[in-house]
Design a protein around this motif. Sequence first.
Motif, PDB file in Angstrom:
ATOM      1  N   MET A 151     -71.373 -36.627 -53.862  1.00 41.60           N
ATOM      2  CA  MET A 151     -71.930 -37.966 -53.876  1.00 41.60           C
ATOM      3  C   MET A 151     -72.618 -38.277 -52.545  1.00 41.60           C
ATOM      4  SD  MET A 151     -71.088 -39.002 -56.908  1.00 41.60           S
ATOM      5  CE  MET A 151     -70.978 -40.799 -57.059  1.00 41.60           C
ATOM      6  N   PRO A 152     -73.624 -39.150 -52.556  1.00 43.64           N
ATOM      7  CA  PRO A 152     -74.384 -39.443 -51.332  1.00 43.64           C
ATOM      8  C   PRO A 152     -73.593 -40.322 -50.359  1.00 43.64           C
ATOM      9  CG  PRO A 152     -75.131 -40.857 -53.117  1.00 43.64           C
ATOM     10  CD  PRO A 152     -74.151 -39.899 -53.723  1.00 43.64           C
ATOM     11  N   HIS A 153     -73.837 -40.134 -49.074  1.00 42.65           N
ATOM     12  CA  HIS A 153     -73.278 -41.006 -48.053  1.00 42.65           C
ATOM     13  C   HIS A 153     -74.427 -41.657 -47.283  1.00 42.65           C
ATOM     14  CE1 HIS A 153     -73.994 -37.219 -45.821  1.00 42.65           C
ATOM     15  NE2 HIS A 153     -74.282 -38.035 -44.807  1.00 42.65           N
ATOM     16  N   LYS A 154     -74.120 -42.737 -46.577  1.00 41.73           N
ATOM     17  CA  LYS A 154     -75.157 -43.408 -45.789  1.00 41.73           C
ATOM     18  C   LYS A 154     -74.503 -44.219 -44.675  1.00 41.73           C
ATOM     19  CE  LYS A 154     -75.320 -47.546 -48.731  1.00 41.73           C
ATOM     20  NZ  LYS A 154     -76.163 -48.442 -49.560  1.00 41.73           N
ATOM     21  N   ILE A 155     -75.276 -44.535 -43.664  1.00 44.37           N
ATOM     22  CA  ILE A 155     -74.801 -45.386 -42.586  1.00 44.37           C
ATOM     23  C   ILE A 155     -74.995 -46.843 -42.978  1.00 44.37           C
ATOM     24  CG2 ILE A 155     -75.145 -46.106 -40.195  1.00 44.37           C
ATOM     25  CD1 ILE A 155     -73.939 -43.378 -40.322  1.00 44.37           C
ATOM     26  N   VAL A 156     -73.928 -47.626 -42.851  1.00 40.01           N
ATOM     27  CA  VAL A 156     -74.014 -49.072 -43.056  1.00 40.01           C
ATOM     28  C   VAL A 156     -73.911 -49.732 -41.679  1.00 40.01           C
ATOM     29  CG1 VAL A 156     -72.960 -51.097 -44.104  1.00 40.01           C
ATOM     30  CG2 VAL A 156     -73.006 -48.947 -45.358  1.00 40.01           C
ATOM     31  N   GLU A 157     -75.009 -50.296 -41.225  1.00 40.31           N
ATOM     32  CA  GLU A 157     -75.057 -50.880 -39.882  1.00 40.31           C
ATOM     33  C   GLU A 157     -74.509 -52.302 -39.878  1.00 40.31           C
ATOM     34  OE1 GLU A 157     -78.518 -49.285 -37.236  1.00 40.31           O
ATOM     35  OE2 GLU A 157     -79.405 -49.841 -39.157  1.00 40.31           O
ATOM     36  N   ARG A 158     -73.568 -52.537 -38.969  1.00 40.57           N
ATOM     37  CA  ARG A 158     -73.067 -53.896 -38.771  1.00 40.57           C
ATOM     38  C   ARG A 158     -73.183 -54.219 -37.274  1.00 40.57           C
ATOM     39  NH1 ARG A 158     -69.345 -51.995 -42.928  1.00 40.57           N
ATOM     40  NH2 ARG A 158     -69.855 -53.021 -44.909  1.00 40.57           N
TER      41      ARG A 158
ATOM     42  N   ASP B 287     -67.847 -34.103 -46.478  1.00 42.53           N
ATOM     43  CA  ASP B 287     -67.230 -34.708 -45.292  1.00 42.53           C
ATOM     44  C   ASP B 287     -67.832 -34.197 -43.991  1.00 42.53           C
ATOM     45  OD1 ASP B 287     -64.486 -36.335 -45.960  1.00 42.53           O
ATOM     46  OD2 ASP B 287     -64.961 -34.881 -47.499  1.00 42.53           O
ATOM     47  N   ARG B 288     -68.130 -32.928 -43.945  1.00 41.44           N
ATOM     48  CA  ARG B 288     -68.714 -32.354 -42.722  1.00 41.44           C
ATOM     49  C   ARG B 288     -70.067 -32.984 -42.438  1.00 41.44           C
ATOM     50  NH1 ARG B 288     -71.862 -28.291 -40.607  1.00 41.44           N
ATOM     51  NH2 ARG B 288     -70.915 -27.042 -38.928  1.00 41.44           N
ATOM     52  N   HIS B 289     -70.895 -33.073 -43.464  1.00 43.04           N
ATOM     53  CA  HIS B 289     -72.230 -33.649 -43.311  1.00 43.04           C
ATOM     54  C   HIS B 289     -72.151 -35.130 -42.952  1.00 43.04           C
ATOM     55  CE1 HIS B 289     -76.478 -34.402 -45.177  1.00 43.04           C
ATOM     56  NE2 HIS B 289     -76.495 -34.432 -43.857  1.00 43.04           N
ATOM     57  N   ALA B 290     -71.229 -35.854 -43.586  1.00 48.85           N
ATOM     58  CA  ALA B 290     -71.089 -37.285 -43.320  1.00 48.85           C
ATOM     59  C   ALA B 290     -70.632 -37.537 -41.882  1.00 48.85           C
ATOM     60  CB  ALA B 290     -70.104 -37.905 -44.308  1.00 48.85           C
ATOM     61  N   ALA B 291     -69.698 -36.723 -41.381  1.00 54.14           N
ATOM     62  CA  ALA B 291     -69.249 -36.857 -39.994  1.00 54.14           C
ATOM     63  C   ALA B 291     -70.382 -36.510 -39.028  1.00 54.14           C
ATOM     64  CB  ALA B 291     -68.040 -35.961 -39.747  1.00 54.14           C
ATOM     65  N   TYR B 292     -71.150 -35.515 -39.394  1.00 53.53           N
ATOM     66  CA  TYR B 292     -72.334 -35.142 -38.598  1.00 53.53           C
ATOM     67  C   TYR B 292     -73.292 -36.332 -38.516  1.00 53.53           C
ATOM     68  CZ  TYR B 292     -76.329 -32.248 -37.071  1.00 53.53           C
ATOM     69  OH  TYR B 292     -77.382 -31.702 -36.366  1.00 53.53           O
ATOM     70  N   THR B 293     -73.528 -36.988 -39.656  1.00 51.72           N
ATOM     71  CA  THR B 293     -74.431 -38.138 -39.716  1.00 51.72           C
ATOM     72  C   THR B 293     -73.945 -39.272 -38.831  1.00 51.72           C
ATOM     73  OG1 THR B 293     -75.059 -37.559 -41.985  1.00 51.72           O
ATOM     74  CG2 THR B 293     -75.522 -39.805 -41.270  1.00 51.72           C
ATOM     75  N   ALA B 294     -72.635 -39.542 -38.852  1.00 47.74           N
ATOM     76  CA  ALA B 294     -72.059 -40.609 -38.029  1.00 47.74           C
ATOM     77  C   ALA B 294     -72.253 -40.319 -36.544  1.00 47.74           C
ATOM     78  CB  ALA B 294     -70.579 -40.778 -38.349  1.00 47.74           C
ATOM     79  N   THR B 295     -71.990 -39.070 -36.143  1.00 47.27           N
ATOM     80  CA  THR B 295     -72.138 -38.681 -34.735  1.00 47.27           C
ATOM     81  C   THR B 295     -73.609 -38.712 -34.325  1.00 47.27           C
ATOM     82  OG1 THR B 295     -70.241 -37.221 -35.082  1.00 47.27           O
ATOM     83  CG2 THR B 295     -71.497 -36.931 -33.043  1.00 47.27           C
ATOM     84  N   GLN B 296     -74.455 -38.218 -35.198  1.00 47.34           N
ATOM     85  CA  GLN B 296     -75.900 -38.216 -34.935  1.00 47.34           C
ATOM     86  C   GLN B 296     -76.421 -39.647 -34.758  1.00 47.34           C
ATOM     87  OE1 GLN B 296     -78.489 -36.957 -38.230  1.00 47.34           O
ATOM     88  NE2 GLN B 296     -79.494 -35.559 -36.798  1.00 47.34           N
ATOM     89  N   TYR B 297     -75.864 -40.573 -35.509  1.00 44.64           N
ATOM     90  CA  TYR B 297     -76.276 -41.976 -35.395  1.00 44.64           C
ATOM     91  C   TYR B 297     -75.967 -42.510 -33.992  1.00 44.64           C
ATOM     92  CZ  TYR B 297     -76.255 -47.034 -36.163  1.00 44.64           C
ATOM     93  OH  TYR B 297     -76.483 -48.382 -36.056  1.00 44.64           O
TER      94      TYR B 297
ATOM     95  N   PHE C 244     -64.015 -33.089 -38.269  1.00 47.40           N
ATOM     96  CA  PHE C 244     -64.020 -32.577 -36.897  1.00 47.40           C
ATOM     97  C   PHE C 244     -65.180 -31.599 -36.690  1.00 47.40           C
ATOM     98  CE2 PHE C 244     -62.314 -29.213 -33.949  1.00 47.40           C
ATOM     99  CZ  PHE C 244     -62.512 -29.919 -32.782  1.00 47.40           C
ATOM    100  N   ASP C 245     -65.373 -30.701 -37.648  1.00 48.23           N
ATOM    101  CA  ASP C 245     -66.459 -29.719 -37.547  1.00 48.23           C
ATOM    102  C   ASP C 245     -67.830 -30.402 -37.528  1.00 48.23           C
ATOM    103  OD1 ASP C 245     -64.634 -27.668 -37.505  1.00 48.23           O
ATOM    104  OD2 ASP C 245     -64.886 -27.124 -39.613  1.00 48.23           O
ATOM    105  N   GLY C 246     -67.981 -31.458 -38.325  1.00 50.62           N
ATOM    106  CA  GLY C 246     -69.241 -32.187 -38.344  1.00 50.62           C
ATOM    107  C   GLY C 246     -69.527 -32.842 -37.013  1.00 50.62           C
ATOM    108  N   PHE C 247     -68.502 -33.405 -36.392  1.00 47.65           N
ATOM    109  CA  PHE C 247     -68.631 -34.017 -35.060  1.00 47.65           C
ATOM    110  C   PHE C 247     -69.084 -32.984 -34.034  1.00 47.65           C
ATOM    111  CE2 PHE C 247     -66.336 -34.853 -31.001  1.00 47.65           C
ATOM    112  CZ  PHE C 247     -67.017 -35.996 -30.607  1.00 47.65           C
ATOM    113  N   LYS C 248     -68.394 -31.838 -34.001  1.00 51.00           N
ATOM    114  CA  LYS C 248     -68.735 -30.779 -33.037  1.00 51.00           C
ATOM    115  C   LYS C 248     -70.153 -30.261 -33.242  1.00 51.00           C
ATOM    116  CE  LYS C 248     -66.026 -27.447 -31.880  1.00 51.00           C
ATOM    117  NZ  LYS C 248     -65.082 -26.305 -31.911  1.00 51.00           N
TER     118      LYS C 248
END
Length: 336
Positions: A321-328, A161-171, A197-201
């Motif tokens: 499990m892997p996460h990814k950005i789905v662009e819409r 979850d931390r990494h996935a939130a980081y990825t979303a913010t980084q995007y 929250f930690d991933g976002f920060k």
Amino acid sequence: MSYTIKDVARHANVSIATVSRIINNQVGYSEKTKKRVLAAIEELGYQPNAVARGLINKRTHTIGVLFPKLSSTLVTDLLSGIEKATHEAGSSVIVCHTESNGEKTMKYLQLLNEKRIDGIIFTSAPLYEEYYEYIKKMNVPMVLLSTETYSFPVPYVKVNDRHAAYTATQYLISKGHKKIGMLCGNVEDAVSGKPRFDGFKSALKDHNLPFDDNNVVFNKAFTFHDGAESLKILLKQVPDLTAVFAASDEMAIGAISSAYELGIKVPEELSIIGYDNLSIADMSTPPLTTVAQPLTEMGEMAAKMLFELLDSDQTVESRIMPHKIVERKSVLKKEE
């Protein structure tokens, strides 16, 4: 008319023991005999008695799944994967709605114990010591799904979850956004709230963007209502935000709805990214860009791990499990 195993044996001209071995996938018969017995079962419409099968192989061919909330779209996807793998294994699922209530959870565990279920999938909530000790006394295997524990030796299936939130913010940052807010769940929730929250920060810090407490609104849950109400609060605190990371798709779609009420265009004036990639993400206006969890695959993996534990004395490894950005269409590149 209800037929018995004796009727099948008589119809196929074999012993009752042979029919029993074939039903329970044991050895000791030829392929020709198996075909004859299966044909007799189909012709008579015989349904093996689950209780009798349990007496033979010490299983009830039933697993219990505990969910804290059944109304969430996330549950539908997780359960779809669980049921797929469970039915392929010749078993059934009992679903328990705990509402994250300790007393209700314990009552459901007692019920599952009375039902002599073969194993438990525990989802989306902290595994407290009381639950763990009771399940341990039940002497059945358990797999955690969309949650984890450091206190007890229980395998889990989840996204980082931390990494996935980081990825979303980084995007959002990669799209040129520098004033980014977050609609967060309960920060005291160690499963999903705090890691996201930690991933976002961390993403802000690593890209040299300042963090301000006003840029985050905390909620008790991850619902549509939480997202709709907290966006209004967030924009009062920071009116010049250009992008928002919502800690769930339901919250993100709530934020989109709230933006519409406020006369704010998404994504032209405010970009919004969600978390989960639920089926509703495609249905919003505009369609929601989100960080995807492979929810159906996670449910299927958890069930397969549970049956692996049932079929052998070996431990199984936890799976990230892997996460990814789905662009819409809900995120726009910010022009300099």
